[in-house]
Each structure stands twice: as structure tokens, then as C-alpha cells.
Write a protein that holds these residues in place. Structure first.
Motif, PDB file in Angstrom:
ATOM      1  N   ASP A   6      27.239  26.783   4.947  1.00  0.00           N
ATOM      2  CA  ASP A   6      27.109  28.179   4.529  1.00  0.00           C
ATOM      3  C   ASP A   6      25.773  28.348   3.800  1.00  0.00           C
ATOM      4  OD1 ASP A   6      27.613  30.190   2.010  1.00  0.00           O
ATOM      5  OD2 ASP A   6      28.539  30.890   3.870  1.00  0.00           O
ATOM      6  N   PRO A   7      24.876  29.201   4.296  1.00  0.00           N
ATOM      7  CA  PRO A   7      23.545  29.305   3.701  1.00  0.00           C
ATOM      8  C   PRO A   7      23.549  29.750   2.244  1.00  0.00           C
ATOM      9  CG  PRO A   7      23.894  31.033   5.336  1.00  0.00           C
ATOM     10  CD  PRO A   7      25.015  30.076   5.479  1.00  0.00           C
ATOM     11  N   ARG A   8      24.440  30.648   1.890  1.00  0.00           N
ATOM     12  CA  ARG A   8      24.462  31.117   0.504  1.00  0.00           C
ATOM     13  C   ARG A   8      24.892  30.010  -0.450  1.00  0.00           C
ATOM     14  NH1 ARG A   8      23.427  36.353  -0.448  1.00  0.00           N
ATOM     15  NH2 ARG A   8      23.403  37.763   1.346  1.00  0.00           N
ATOM     16  N   ARG A   9      25.891  29.231  -0.062  1.00  0.00           N
ATOM     17  CA  ARG A   9      26.308  28.119  -0.912  1.00  0.00           C
ATOM     18  C   ARG A   9      25.197  27.087  -1.033  1.00  0.00           C
ATOM     19  NH1 ARG A   9      31.718  25.277   0.463  1.00  0.00           N
ATOM     20  NH2 ARG A   9      31.074  24.211  -1.463  1.00  0.00           N
ATOM     21  N   LEU A  10      24.519  26.819   0.082  1.00  0.00           N
ATOM     22  CA  LEU A  10      23.418  25.866   0.059  1.00  0.00           C
ATOM     23  C   LEU A  10      22.288  26.365  -0.841  1.00  0.00           C
ATOM     24  CD1 LEU A  10      22.143  23.261   1.203  1.00  0.00           C
ATOM     25  CD2 LEU A  10      21.198  24.674   3.046  1.00  0.00           C
ATOM     26  N   ALA A  11      21.953  27.647  -0.706  1.00  0.00           N
ATOM     27  CA  ALA A  11      20.874  28.209  -1.511  1.00  0.00           C
ATOM     28  C   ALA A  11      21.242  28.237  -2.989  1.00  0.00           C
ATOM     29  CB  ALA A  11      20.535  29.610  -1.015  1.00  0.00           C
ATOM     30  N   GLU A  12      22.496  28.473  -3.284  1.00  0.00           N
ATOM     31  CA  GLU A  12      22.921  28.494  -4.684  1.00  0.00           C
ATOM     32  C   GLU A  12      22.743  27.133  -5.348  1.00  0.00           C
ATOM     33  OE1 GLU A  12      26.927  29.835  -4.641  1.00  0.00           O
ATOM     34  OE2 GLU A  12      26.409  31.940  -4.214  1.00  0.00           O
ATOM     35  N   GLU A  13      23.030  26.070  -4.582  1.00  0.00           N
ATOM     36  CA  GLU A  13      22.955  24.721  -5.159  1.00  0.00           C
ATOM     37  C   GLU A  13      21.584  24.088  -5.017  1.00  0.00           C
ATOM     38  OE1 GLU A  13      25.427  20.475  -5.033  1.00  0.00           O
ATOM     39  OE2 GLU A  13      26.249  22.273  -4.048  1.00  0.00           O
ATOM     40  N   PHE A  14      20.907  24.377  -3.895  1.00  0.00           N
ATOM     41  CA  PHE A  14      19.652  23.690  -3.621  1.00  0.00           C
ATOM     42  C   PHE A  14      18.516  24.647  -3.243  1.00  0.00           C
ATOM     43  CE2 PHE A  14      23.005  20.592  -2.515  1.00  0.00           C
ATOM     44  CZ  PHE A  14      22.614  19.521  -3.308  1.00  0.00           C
ATOM     45  N   GLY A  15      18.601  25.887  -3.653  1.00  0.00           N
ATOM     46  CA  GLY A  15      17.611  26.875  -3.204  1.00  0.00           C
ATOM     47  C   GLY A  15      16.287  26.824  -3.916  1.00  0.00           C
ATOM     48  N   THR A  16      16.235  26.172  -5.080  1.00  0.00           N
ATOM     49  CA  THR A  16      14.966  26.127  -5.816  1.00  0.00           C
ATOM     50  C   THR A  16      14.670  24.710  -6.272  1.00  0.00           C
ATOM     51  OG1 THR A  16      16.112  26.640  -7.885  1.00  0.00           O
ATOM     52  CG2 THR A  16      15.209  28.492  -6.634  1.00  0.00           C
TER      53      THR A  16
ATOM     54  N   ALA B  61      15.052  18.579   1.421  1.00  0.00           N
ATOM     55  CA  ALA B  61      15.452  18.339   2.805  1.00  0.00           C
ATOM     56  C   ALA B  61      15.180  19.581   3.629  1.00  0.00           C
ATOM     57  CB  ALA B  61      16.926  17.969   2.899  1.00  0.00           C
ATOM     58  N   VAL B  62      14.674  19.356   4.818  1.00  0.00           N
ATOM     59  CA  VAL B  62      14.466  20.432   5.790  1.00  0.00           C
ATOM     60  C   VAL B  62      15.701  20.504   6.670  1.00  0.00           C
ATOM     61  CG1 VAL B  62      13.083  21.213   7.742  1.00  0.00           C
ATOM     62  CG2 VAL B  62      11.958  20.164   5.756  1.00  0.00           C
ATOM     63  N   LEU B  63      16.277  21.696   6.776  1.00  0.00           N
ATOM     64  CA  LEU B  63      17.506  21.881   7.559  1.00  0.00           C
ATOM     65  C   LEU B  63      17.284  22.874   8.680  1.00  0.00           C
ATOM     66  CD1 LEU B  63      18.423  21.800   4.268  1.00  0.00           C
ATOM     67  CD2 LEU B  63      20.629  21.589   5.389  1.00  0.00           C
ATOM     68  N   GLY B  64      17.847  22.544   9.840  1.00  0.00           N
ATOM     69  CA  GLY B  64      17.755  23.435  10.975  1.00  0.00           C
ATOM     70  C   GLY B  64      19.100  23.724  11.590  1.00  0.00           C
ATOM     71  N   MET B  65      19.575  22.820  12.437  1.00  0.00           N
ATOM     72  CA  MET B  65      20.773  23.069  13.219  1.00  0.00           C
ATOM     73  C   MET B  65      21.984  23.430  12.364  1.00  0.00           C
ATOM     74  SD  MET B  65      21.458  23.081  16.518  1.00  0.00           S
ATOM     75  CE  MET B  65      20.493  21.835  17.378  1.00  0.00           C
ATOM     76  N   ALA B  66      22.147  22.741  11.227  1.00  0.00           N
ATOM     77  CA  ALA B  66      23.321  22.992  10.395  1.00  0.00           C
ATOM     78  C   ALA B  66      23.349  24.416   9.875  1.00  0.00           C
ATOM     79  CB  ALA B  66      23.365  22.009   9.227  1.00  0.00           C
ATOM     80  N   LEU B  67      22.186  24.985   9.637  1.00  0.00           N
ATOM     81  CA  LEU B  67      22.118  26.376   9.185  1.00  0.00           C
ATOM     82  C   LEU B  67      22.302  27.347  10.344  1.00  0.00           C
ATOM     83  CD1 LEU B  67      19.198  26.325   6.585  1.00  0.00           C
ATOM     84  CD2 LEU B  67      21.616  26.774   6.128  1.00  0.00           C
ATOM     85  N   TYR B  68      21.645  27.069  11.450  1.00  0.00           N
ATOM     86  CA  TYR B  68      21.679  27.999  12.578  1.00  0.00           C
ATOM     87  C   TYR B  68      23.047  28.064  13.254  1.00  0.00           C
ATOM     88  CZ  TYR B  68      16.661  28.666  12.206  1.00  0.00           C
ATOM     89  OH  TYR B  68      15.408  29.007  11.745  1.00  0.00           O
ATOM     90  N   THR B  69      23.826  27.006  13.137  1.00  0.00           N
ATOM     91  CA  THR B  69      25.156  26.999  13.754  1.00  0.00           C
ATOM     92  C   THR B  69      26.257  27.349  12.760  1.00  0.00           C
ATOM     93  OG1 THR B  69      25.456  24.635  13.316  1.00  0.00           O
ATOM     94  CG2 THR B  69      24.465  25.251  15.433  1.00  0.00           C
ATOM     95  N   GLY B  70      25.914  27.499  11.497  1.00  0.00           N
ATOM     96  CA  GLY B  70      26.908  27.843  10.488  1.00  0.00           C
ATOM     97  C   GLY B  70      27.693  26.668   9.950  1.00  0.00           C
ATOM     98  N   ALA B  71      27.264  25.439  10.281  1.00  0.00           N
ATOM     99  CA  ALA B  71      27.959  24.259   9.762  1.00  0.00           C
ATOM    100  C   ALA B  71      27.884  24.205   8.239  1.00  0.00           C
ATOM    101  CB  ALA B  71      27.361  22.993  10.369  1.00  0.00           C
TER     102      ALA B  71
END
Length: 237
Positions: free
Chosen positions: A227-237, A215-225
Motif C-alpha cells: 500500500d503506497p500510503r502505508r509505505l510513504a508514512e513509514e519510509f517516505g522521508t 530502496a527503489v521500488l517498482g513492481m510492488a507499488l504498481y501492482t498494489g502488493a
């Protein structure tokens, strides 16, 4: 499933639009290349870069894209106004791992097939969708083509994937169109990447459960909806 941060370019800035409306811009950051590096620093292993100006024939952000490609350190997919073979070749030569093609790939079946075979595995076909109909030219024109019919036409082409954007949900953080994404994933012979409306880790897990490759994410990351680190930990690769 992989999460792919979007770096959308407009007038030399990194922006986020609401609902696919070029007149409704919610996020504007001055240094897109720095934004790209920050997403990699957070742990993401792939980026999605779009030239919104090129997509709408209002200019281009070529130098910024080149900077991102040369310095990202992770695979990057690039799209926005890619409508001829020379631009595909140039982006690949400059370091893009995949090139995202939309309008011309939708409108010109012969060109689509020629490019797919000339650059096997390197093209991602973009199907931007509103009410299950494919839209083109920067979301400005709605065709009469159902997205499922279009995706089924792609069978047999050596693609790198299909990117489906739910334009009606883009930037709204109201959740993604799960029935649409599930139907496209079932119809596609290639990995399908979702875009539009993803607003939580639960949305990501629901997409994964329905067979999406990413999935491509934009607004949810840029607004902090999200948490990027949690997202990357689960779906970063």
C-alpha cells in the motif's frame, strides 16, 4: 531509510519489467509524468527515473524526463544510458538532484573519477548485479567483477551514493537479496540504495536493519502488493 518509487520509461510509457528481461513487460501506463505526480501525491519525497531505451541504445525519453523534472516538486534521481559528461551536465541543469551512472562508470575508472570530482555529491553509481557479478549495458552483459570489489574501488570518490540492483529478482516480488545488500552496505563508504525484489514492508524493515539508506521500488507499488500510503508514512522521508 527512504522508499523511492521508480518511474521506468520505455517507448514513451511508464513500464515495469520482470527479471530484467526487456521482453517481459508486466506494467505499461500511458502518462509517466502523471504517474510521477501521483507518487508525490501519495507522500513520497524522492523519485527514481530511468530511461530504459537510452540504457539499451534504442532511443530516448528526453522530453518526458524533462517534464518530470520540471513538475515533480521533489528531488529526482535520473539514470539510463548516461555515458558522457554532457548528458550528466544537462540532466543536472534541467533539475535532476542526482544522476545515476552505470555502464561507463563500471568500465572506465578514469572517467568515473573525473565525473565524481567534477560533480561532487551529485552522482550515484549503479551496480547492477546478477550472481554477485556486475552487469552492464542494460543488463545485457555480465562482467567478471565482483560487486564488493567494485564498491570498494569507489572509496575516496565524492559520490552521492551507490545503487545496487539485484537484477535476478527485479520485478519478481519474491523478496530482496538481503545478504548481498548487507555486504554491499558494509563495504561502501557511501549511502547504499537497494533495488530488486522488494515486496513488503517487512522487506523494507529488513533492509533498514542491515544499514541500507533506501530502496527503489517498482513492481510492488504498481501492482498494489504494498500500500503506497502505508509505505510513504513509514519510509517516505
Amino acid at each position: 531509510m527512504i522508499a523511492i518509487p521508480a518511474v521506468d520509461l520505455r517507448g514513451g510509457k511508464c513500464v515495469q519489467l520482470v527479471g530484467g528481461d526487456y521482453d517481459v513487460e508486466r506494467v505499461r501506463l500511458d502518462d509517466p509524468a502523471s504517474v510521477a505526480r501521483e507518487w508525490v501525491h501519495e507522500g513520497f519525497s524522492r523519485l527514481h527515473v530511468v530511461d530504459l531505451d537510452a540504457a539499451t541504445s534504442r532511443g530516448h525519453n528526453t522530453e518526458i524526463i524533462r517534464d518530470i523534472l520540471h513538475n515533480a516538486g521533489v528531488p529526482v534521481q535520473v539514470g539510463g544510458g548516461v555515458r558522457d559528461d554532457s548528458r550528466i551536465e544537462r540532466l543536472l541543469d534541467e533539475g535532476a538532484e542526482w544522476v545515476v551512472v552505470g555502464t561507463r562508470a563500471v568500465d572506465d575508472e578514469d572517467w568515473r573519477g573525473e565525473m565524481a570530482h567534477r560533480f561532487p555529491g551529485r552522482l550515484i553509481i549503479a551496480a547492477d548485479v546478477r550472481d554477485r557479478l556486475v552487469v552492464t549495458k542494460g543488463w545485457a552483459e555480465t562482467s567478471r567483477r565482483n560487486v564488493i570489489d567494485f564498491v570498494e574501488e569507489l572509496r575516496g570518490l565524492p559520490l552521492g551514493g551507490v545503487l545496487v540492483t539485484a537484477v535476478h529478482l527485479e520485478g519478481q516480488m519474491q523478496g530482496t537479496d538481503l545478504p548481498l545488500m548487507e555486504d554491499v552496505a558494509e563495504a561502501s563508504a557511501w549511502p547504499v540504495y537497494a533495488s530488486g525484489g522488494v515486496s513488503s514492508l517487512e522487506d523494507m524493515r529488513a533492509l533498514e536493519h542491515r544499514g541500507l539508506a533506501g530502496a527503489v521500488l517498482g513492481m510492488a507499488l504498481y501492482t498494489g502488493a504494498i500500500d503506497p500510503r502505508r509505505l510513504a508514512e513509514e519510509f517516505g522521508t
